[in-house]
Design an enzyme around this catalytic site. Structure first.
Site, PDB file in Angstrom:
ATOM      1  N   HIS A 274      -7.208  -4.845  10.430  1.00  0.00           N
ATOM      2  CA  HIS A 274      -7.033  -4.635   8.985  1.00  0.00           C
ATOM      3  C   HIS A 274      -5.753  -5.316   8.513  1.00  0.00           C
ATOM      4  O   HIS A 274      -4.804  -5.474   9.285  1.00  0.00           O
ATOM      5  CB  HIS A 274      -7.081  -3.145   8.595  1.00  0.00           C
ATOM      6  CG  HIS A 274      -5.906  -2.323   9.001  1.00  0.00           C
ATOM      7  ND1 HIS A 274      -6.001  -0.978   9.302  1.00  0.00           N
ATOM      8  CD2 HIS A 274      -4.584  -2.599   9.152  1.00  0.00           C
ATOM      9  CE1 HIS A 274      -4.816  -0.492   9.596  1.00  0.00           C
ATOM     10  NE2 HIS A 274      -3.942  -1.451   9.514  1.00  0.00           N
TER      11      HIS A 274
ATOM     12  N   ASN B 125      -7.560  -2.837  14.482  1.00  0.00           N
ATOM     13  CA  ASN B 125      -8.916  -3.251  14.094  1.00  0.00           C
ATOM     14  C   ASN B 125      -8.882  -4.468  13.170  1.00  0.00           C
ATOM     15  O   ASN B 125      -9.854  -4.751  12.486  1.00  0.00           O
ATOM     16  CB  ASN B 125      -9.652  -2.083  13.416  1.00  0.00           C
ATOM     17  CG  ASN B 125      -8.947  -1.614  12.138  1.00  0.00           C
ATOM     18  OD1 ASN B 125      -7.962  -2.212  11.711  1.00  0.00           O
ATOM     19  ND2 ASN B 125      -9.446  -0.555  11.529  1.00  0.00           N
TER      20      ASN B 125
ATOM     21  N   GLU C 130      -9.896  -2.221   5.590  1.00  0.00           N
ATOM     22  CA  GLU C 130     -10.484  -1.923   6.898  1.00  0.00           C
ATOM     23  C   GLU C 130     -11.703  -2.823   7.149  1.00  0.00           C
ATOM     24  O   GLU C 130     -12.190  -3.478   6.220  1.00  0.00           O
ATOM     25  CB  GLU C 130     -10.903  -0.448   6.932  1.00  0.00           C
ATOM     26  CG  GLU C 130      -9.769   0.541   6.660  1.00  0.00           C
ATOM     27  CD  GLU C 130      -8.796   0.701   7.830  1.00  0.00           C
ATOM     28  OE1 GLU C 130      -8.730  -0.189   8.702  1.00  0.00           O
ATOM     29  OE2 GLU C 130      -8.080   1.723   7.858  1.00  0.00           O
TER      30      GLU C 130
ATOM     31  N   ASP D 275       0.806  -1.216   0.000  1.00  0.00           N
ATOM     32  CA  ASP D 275       0.000   0.000   0.000  1.00  0.00           C
ATOM     33  C   ASP D 275       0.840   1.268   0.000  1.00  0.00           C
ATOM     34  O   ASP D 275       2.055   1.233   0.208  1.00  0.00           O
ATOM     35  CB  ASP D 275      -0.975   0.008   1.199  1.00  0.00           C
ATOM     36  CG  ASP D 275      -0.353  -0.544   2.473  1.00  0.00           C
ATOM     37  OD1 ASP D 275       0.878  -0.491   2.606  1.00  0.00           O
ATOM     38  OD2 ASP D 275      -1.104  -1.027   3.330  1.00  0.00           O
TER      39      ASP D 275
END
Ligand code: F6R
Length: 245
Positions: free
Chosen positions: A138, A136, A143, A67
């Site tokens: 991810h 979280n 997400e 990313d």
């Protein structure tokens, strides 16, 4: 899923570096999927050490990063481009032509993302993909509630991710709100996935990934369906799963 709970971050970094190095030794033209963030820094340090010791060459390796932030200049101190060169590429013999990092400043991101996935496929697919994990759960910047079969695309970052990543920026407002990220579908096509985590703040995510159901609210939980995943955590990140494995 094989799970290693290492005594500390250093041990986890060394183990991940050894596994990655063994891929390259067995297949010198390995296709690597690489991650940024604080988690893999120690692993990159050990890979550079192996290169300096003459034990490892990246000459034939090709790499694809997971990313990159959207609209952050490539040479910004916080770009993932800068991160990868500072932590790894400047210190090894990889051919810079073989380095692929999503470009967050392209005019046509849709075409760029399609081409990125195509290029991975044309190279024969990723042999080994390194992943960190968000608090979280991810993976990449996929997400919670991401679609499991998505490919590389532009994504909105969750509030919690923006907050977590603000530790690298001067102010919260400076943190980009979007990124280009490999999709979970892209990640799942990798032949071997190594997911790393360290520290107490990742313990809940690791527990939800390993013990919970497969659930889009826990993006990493899909990895349970992958045939070859190695999870490498330190004792703190593995604290909530040690009684289950
Ligand atoms: C980085 C990436 C992210 C990070 C995750 C954990 O390329 O895709 O998923 O792996 O946010 O970040 P750190 O390691 O900084 O805790």
């Amino acid at each position: 899923m094989e799970i290693f709970i290492c005594k500390d971050y250093d041990h986890a970094s060394k183990l991940a570096a050894n596994i990655l190095a063994s891929h390259i030794l067995l297949k010198p033209d390995s296709i690597l999927g690489l991650a940024t963030g604080s988690t893999p820094v120690g692993m990159y340090k050990y890979l550079v050490e192996k290169f300096n010791a003459g034990e490892l060459s990246f000459k034939e390796v090709k790499s694809f990063n997971l990313d990159e932030y959207v609209k952050l200049p490539k040479d910004d101190v916080n770009s993932y481009y800068t991160f990868m060169y500072e932590n790894l590429f400047n210190h090894i013999d990889i051919d810079k032509e073989n380095v692929n990092i999503p470009d967050g400043n392209v005019v046509d991101p849709i075409k760029f993302c399609d081409d990125y996935d195509k290029k991975i496929d044309e190279c024969g697919g990723i042999d080994v993909q390194i992943l960190g994990i968000g608090q979280n759960a991810h993976i990449g910047f996929n997400e919670p509630d991401s679609v499991f079969y998505e490919k590389t695309r532009v994504v909105d970052l969750a509030e919690s991710t923006i907050k977590a990543n603000s530790r690298f920026f001067n102010t919260l407002e400076e943190v980009p709100t979007q990124a280009i990220s490999m999709g979970i579908g892209t990640i799942m096509k990798s032949k071997h996935i190594i997911l790393m985590a360290n520290g107490e703040s990742k313990a809940e995510a690791i527990k939800n990934m390993i013990v919970g159901d497969i659930d889009p609210k826990v993006p990493a939980s899909i990895l349970k369906l992958h045939p070859r995943v190695t999870v490498i955590v330190d004792e703190e990140a593995g604290a909530l799963v040690k009684d289950y494995i």
